[in-house]
Scaffold this active site. Structure first.
Site, PDB file in Angstrom:
ATOM      1  N   HIS A  36       5.408   2.769   5.322  1.00  0.00           N
ATOM      2  CA  HIS A  36       6.252   1.767   6.002  1.00  0.00           C
ATOM      3  C   HIS A  36       7.644   1.794   5.401  1.00  0.00           C
ATOM      4  O   HIS A  36       7.885   2.471   4.406  1.00  0.00           O
ATOM      5  CB  HIS A  36       5.608   0.382   5.963  1.00  0.00           C
ATOM      6  CG  HIS A  36       5.505  -0.248   4.598  1.00  0.00           C
ATOM      7  ND1 HIS A  36       4.693   0.250   3.595  1.00  0.00           N
ATOM      8  CD2 HIS A  36       6.133  -1.325   4.058  1.00  0.00           C
ATOM      9  CE1 HIS A  36       4.811  -0.516   2.521  1.00  0.00           C
ATOM     10  NE2 HIS A  36       5.687  -1.467   2.763  1.00  0.00           N
ATOM     11  N   HIS A  68       9.746  -0.224   3.760  1.00  0.00           N
ATOM     12  CA  HIS A  68      10.309  -0.970   2.623  1.00  0.00           C
ATOM     13  C   HIS A  68      10.871  -0.033   1.545  1.00  0.00           C
ATOM     14  O   HIS A  68      10.287   1.021   1.272  1.00  0.00           O
ATOM     15  CB  HIS A  68       9.245  -1.900   2.022  1.00  0.00           C
ATOM     16  CG  HIS A  68       8.983  -3.104   2.872  1.00  0.00           C
ATOM     17  ND1 HIS A  68       7.825  -3.842   2.802  1.00  0.00           N
ATOM     18  CD2 HIS A  68       9.746  -3.699   3.830  1.00  0.00           C
ATOM     19  CE1 HIS A  68       7.876  -4.848   3.670  1.00  0.00           C
ATOM     20  NE2 HIS A  68       9.032  -4.775   4.301  1.00  0.00           N
ATOM     21  N   ASP A 124      10.891   0.004  -1.676  1.00  0.00           N
ATOM     22  CA  ASP A 124      10.065   0.421  -2.821  1.00  0.00           C
ATOM     23  C   ASP A 124       9.050   1.505  -2.423  1.00  0.00           C
ATOM     24  O   ASP A 124       8.302   2.000  -3.273  1.00  0.00           O
ATOM     25  CB  ASP A 124       9.367  -0.783  -3.481  1.00  0.00           C
ATOM     26  CG  ASP A 124       8.355  -1.465  -2.588  1.00  0.00           C
ATOM     27  OD1 ASP A 124       8.697  -1.796  -1.438  1.00  0.00           O
ATOM     28  OD2 ASP A 124       7.209  -1.673  -3.032  1.00  0.00           O
ATOM     29  N   HIS A 125       9.051   1.897  -1.140  1.00  0.00           N
ATOM     30  CA  HIS A 125       8.187   2.987  -0.666  1.00  0.00           C
ATOM     31  C   HIS A 125       8.979   4.193  -0.173  1.00  0.00           C
ATOM     32  O   HIS A 125       8.411   5.252   0.057  1.00  0.00           O
ATOM     33  CB  HIS A 125       7.263   2.481   0.455  1.00  0.00           C
ATOM     34  CG  HIS A 125       6.375   1.358   0.004  1.00  0.00           C
ATOM     35  ND1 HIS A 125       5.009   1.470  -0.092  1.00  0.00           N
ATOM     36  CD2 HIS A 125       6.674   0.113  -0.443  1.00  0.00           C
ATOM     37  CE1 HIS A 125       4.512   0.329  -0.557  1.00  0.00           C
ATOM     38  NE2 HIS A 125       5.507  -0.508  -0.775  1.00  0.00           N
ATOM     39  N   HIS A 158       1.742  -6.232   7.572  1.00  0.00           N
ATOM     40  CA  HIS A 158       2.769  -6.322   6.518  1.00  0.00           C
ATOM     41  C   HIS A 158       4.135  -5.994   7.123  1.00  0.00           C
ATOM     42  O   HIS A 158       5.103  -6.736   6.956  1.00  0.00           O
ATOM     43  CB  HIS A 158       2.386  -5.348   5.399  1.00  0.00           C
ATOM     44  CG  HIS A 158       3.364  -5.284   4.268  1.00  0.00           C
ATOM     45  ND1 HIS A 158       3.577  -6.333   3.401  1.00  0.00           N
ATOM     46  CD2 HIS A 158       4.181  -4.285   3.855  1.00  0.00           C
ATOM     47  CE1 HIS A 158       4.490  -5.976   2.494  1.00  0.00           C
ATOM     48  NE2 HIS A 158       4.872  -4.740   2.754  1.00  0.00           N
ATOM     49  N   ASP A 198       0.928  -1.076   1.719  1.00  0.00           N
ATOM     50  CA  ASP A 198       0.885  -2.507   1.374  1.00  0.00           C
ATOM     51  C   ASP A 198       0.021  -3.287   2.356  1.00  0.00           C
ATOM     52  O   ASP A 198       0.271  -4.459   2.621  1.00  0.00           O
ATOM     53  CB  ASP A 198       2.300  -3.102   1.364  1.00  0.00           C
ATOM     54  CG  ASP A 198       3.111  -2.657   0.160  1.00  0.00           C
ATOM     55  OD1 ASP A 198       2.556  -1.990  -0.735  1.00  0.00           O
ATOM     56  OD2 ASP A 198       4.313  -2.981   0.119  1.00  0.00           O
ATOM     57  N   HIS A 212       0.313  -0.929  -4.939  1.00  0.00           N
ATOM     58  CA  HIS A 212       0.714  -1.856  -6.006  1.00  0.00           C
ATOM     59  C   HIS A 212      -0.464  -2.200  -6.916  1.00  0.00           C
ATOM     60  O   HIS A 212      -1.602  -2.328  -6.448  1.00  0.00           O
ATOM     61  CB  HIS A 212       1.276  -3.165  -5.420  1.00  0.00           C
ATOM     62  CG  HIS A 212       2.606  -3.004  -4.765  1.00  0.00           C
ATOM     63  ND1 HIS A 212       3.793  -3.071  -5.471  1.00  0.00           N
ATOM     64  CD2 HIS A 212       2.946  -2.767  -3.479  1.00  0.00           C
ATOM     65  CE1 HIS A 212       4.810  -2.896  -4.636  1.00  0.00           C
ATOM     66  NE2 HIS A 212       4.324  -2.698  -3.425  1.00  0.00           N
TER      67      HIS A 212
HETATM   68 FE    FE Z   1       5.522  -2.416  -1.557  1.00  0.00          FE
HETATM   69 ZN    ZN Z   2       6.005  -3.276   1.514  1.00  0.00          ZN
END
Ligand code: FE
Ligand code: ZN
Length: 255
Positions: free
Chosen positions: A52, A54, A56-57, A108, A130, A168
């Site tokens: 996805h 985001h 942090d990915h 998410h 996530d 995570h």
């Molecule tokens: Fe994440």
């Molecule tokens: Zn995420």
């Protein structure tokens, strides 16, 4: 085949698959830990899977692509930096000779996807971003509770032995909440003891398995009478109006 969680930021894992020569990574939010691992094992990065949009990915994708020429695969319905090969439901990507099938799991984010391989060294593997965490699930930033519940039901129906590679290390805080919701679940209590010991030794609690999650994850168990009763104790009106799952998610947000 080696399956390794590379720690990133404070609590992310970038999953790496390699066969001793070539490697793939999933959701590289940061390029540095990947470049280090490639150098340490003398590996060539062939491809990147993204679940996805985001940061942090995705934050390390451009740097890794520029450094290695790796092919990038990502969700069909999300705003993602190009170039990437966009993957929709049931499309497959070949990773080191293995076929990974895309499962759309909105909730998410609205276009979130997971990657599932039915057999890698004898057991299935799931990269679920996530969506599903050990003992919990992702927050609903873009999707509805009904969408997330349906996505989790799809994942829960995978074979019990499926290794669940989440992005995570949220397990301990998830289990604290899970025990509040389901205090009499002894499998859950034992799993919490086990995970506390792993984290005390700085060992990842992941991958989990689908069978483990079916036994302990309240978000896969909202049809259990004890969980419904806990949700009602938290907020009877919300439970009546929106159902147990939505109430659990709201409860967890403020836990
Ligand atoms: Fe994440
Ligand atoms: Zn995420």
């Amino acid at each position: 085949m080696k399956l390794i969680p590379l720690p990133a930021f404070t609590d992310n894992y970038i999953w790496m698959l390699h066969d001793g020569q070539a490697a793939w990574v999933v959701d590289p939010g940061d390029a540095a830990p990947v470049l280090q691992a490639l150098a340490a094992h003398s590996l060539k990065l062939q491809g990147i899977l993204v679940t996805h949009h985001h940061p942090d990915h995705t934050g390390g994708v451009a740097e890794l692509r520029n450094a290695t020429g790796a092919a990038v695969f990502g969700p069909y319905r999300e705003n993602m930096p190009e170039p990437l090969r966009r993957m929709a439901q049931d499309e497959t990507v070949e990773v080191l000779g293995l076929s990974f099938r895309v499962i759309e799991v909105p909730g998410h984010t609205s276009g979130h996807i997971a990657y599932y391989c039915a057999a890698m060294d004898g057991a299935p593997v799931l990269f679920c971003g996530d969506t599903l965490f050990s003992g919990g699930c992702g927050r609903l930033f873009e999707g509805t509770p009904a969408q997330m519940q349906a996505s989790l039901e799809t994942l829960a129906a995978l074979p019990g032995g499926t290794r669940v590679c989440c992005t995570h290390e949220y397990t301990l805080s998830n289990l604290k909440f899970a025990r509040e919701v389901e205090p009499d679940n002894t499998v859950l209590a034992d799993y919490q003891t086990h995970c506390l010991a792993l984290r005390a030794a700085n060992v990842p609690t992941l991958p989990s398995t689908i069978a483990q999650e079916r036994a302990i994850n309240p978000f896969l168990r909202s049809n259990q009478p004890t969980i419904a009763a806990s949700a009602q104790r938290f907020d009877a009106a919300q439970t009546a109006n929106q159902g147990v799952f939505a109430t659990l998610r709201a409860w967890k947000n403020q836990f």
